[in-house]
Design an enzyme around this catalytic site. Sequence first.
Site, PDB file in Angstrom:
ATOM      1  N   LYS A 149      29.644  60.446  10.360  1.00  0.00           N
ATOM      2  CA  LYS A 149      30.096  61.053  11.613  1.00  0.00           C
ATOM      3  C   LYS A 149      29.117  60.687  12.729  1.00  0.00           C
ATOM      4  O   LYS A 149      27.956  61.071  12.693  1.00  0.00           O
ATOM      5  CB  LYS A 149      30.191  62.568  11.452  1.00  0.00           C
ATOM      6  CG  LYS A 149      31.219  62.986  10.400  1.00  0.00           C
ATOM      7  CD  LYS A 149      31.259  64.484  10.184  1.00  0.00           C
ATOM      8  CE  LYS A 149      30.032  65.003   9.486  1.00  0.00           C
ATOM      9  NZ  LYS A 149      30.148  66.406   9.049  1.00  0.00           N
ATOM     10  N   THR A 153      32.150  74.373  19.354  1.00  0.00           N
ATOM     11  CA  THR A 153      32.310  73.415  18.263  1.00  0.00           C
ATOM     12  C   THR A 153      31.863  73.982  16.922  1.00  0.00           C
ATOM     13  O   THR A 153      31.605  73.230  15.981  1.00  0.00           O
ATOM     14  CB  THR A 153      31.503  72.139  18.565  1.00  0.00           C
ATOM     15  OG1 THR A 153      30.120  72.493  18.755  1.00  0.00           O
ATOM     16  CG2 THR A 153      32.020  71.443  19.811  1.00  0.00           C
ATOM     17  N   GLY A 158      31.839  75.027  13.380  1.00  0.00           N
ATOM     18  CA  GLY A 158      32.686  74.756  12.224  1.00  0.00           C
ATOM     19  C   GLY A 158      33.385  73.414  12.225  1.00  0.00           C
ATOM     20  O   GLY A 158      34.284  73.196  11.406  1.00  0.00           O
ATOM     21  N   THR A 159      32.964  72.481  13.088  1.00  0.00           N
ATOM     22  CA  THR A 159      33.657  71.189  13.136  1.00  0.00           C
ATOM     23  C   THR A 159      33.496  70.409  11.832  1.00  0.00           C
ATOM     24  O   THR A 159      34.445  69.782  11.356  1.00  0.00           O
ATOM     25  CB  THR A 159      33.162  70.328  14.309  1.00  0.00           C
ATOM     26  OG1 THR A 159      31.727  70.261  14.279  1.00  0.00           O
ATOM     27  CG2 THR A 159      33.611  70.905  15.641  1.00  0.00           C
ATOM     28  N   GLY A 160      32.301  70.427  11.242  1.00  0.00           N
ATOM     29  CA  GLY A 160      32.091  69.694   9.996  1.00  0.00           C
ATOM     30  C   GLY A 160      32.911  70.260   8.855  1.00  0.00           C
ATOM     31  O   GLY A 160      33.509  69.509   8.065  1.00  0.00           O
ATOM     32  N   CYS A 161      32.950  71.582   8.760  1.00  0.00           N
ATOM     33  CA  CYS A 161      33.759  72.249   7.727  1.00  0.00           C
ATOM     34  C   CYS A 161      35.229  71.890   7.898  1.00  0.00           C
ATOM     35  O   CYS A 161      35.935  71.583   6.930  1.00  0.00           O
ATOM     36  CB  CYS A 161      33.613  73.762   7.818  1.00  0.00           C
ATOM     37  SG  CYS A 161      31.927  74.385   7.763  1.00  0.00           S
TER      38      CYS A 161
END
Length: 280
Positions: A173, A204, A206-209
């Site tokens: 990412k 933003t 929780g974007t990775g989850c």
Amino acid sequence: MRTALTIAGSDSSGGAGIQADIKTMTANGVFAMSAVTALTAQNTTGVTGIMEVSPEFLREQIDCIFTDIRPDAVKIGMVSSSGLITAIADKLEEYQAENIVVDPVMVATSGAKLISDDAVATLKARLLPIADVLTPNIPETEVLSGMEVKTEEDMVKAAEEISGRYHCAVLVKGGHQLNDANDLLYQNGKCRWFYGKRIDNPNTHGTGCTLSSAIASNLAKGFSMDESVERAKEYISGALGAMLDLGRGSGPMNHAFDITGRFVLEAGEEQEDVEKKGGN
């Protein structure tokens, strides 16, 4: 209906962790199940407390899921101790789990270390080798590859190194550190860039989850790795673009921005198929 399991910690504010995973999986048309690794007391401004479950109880949760409703995909989020990582790896190997997506949460984008060196070593030895795809951010990519990542060319080299080491696909990412929300998928010796327009939204959390759960959902529905990443990127752009504004800190996204739309489609389906199903 296809099914997906998230193995991660709870976020009491609902923006990340288990809660974000379940919302994402539901919005992407799969039945979501969970094995909770830890409870957290947190909100949009930070985490004030963490209470881990025991490895034995985590094993019991996973047993209950696989012996009744077998998941078509598994997403693994932050796991902070070696005992829990070992428990997960043991059970996924025992049940020969498929479509395993690991978000190797080790280092925040700020550079702050999130888990111990011992847990990182166990993660590398036990969990990463059984993954189908890893979704590291830039600092995590540096830890996993053992090299600095400063350019897009570095991203390619690091992804190649990680993929060769763990024998899986790698989605590096990019984010604000290197480019304008462009991510790199490396698999089977080939690279593909997924270009994204940066959305001016400070919320933003929780974007990775969310991204990793959306990938797992689409893999569960039969989409290829490339298609799953592409659809996940589109989904997260929509969730960010909805401009939800909750809380006093970095707030959550709107996971339900398109709850009955095209993101619930399975491979080969058209919109009228979803309307005929009535959401079932």
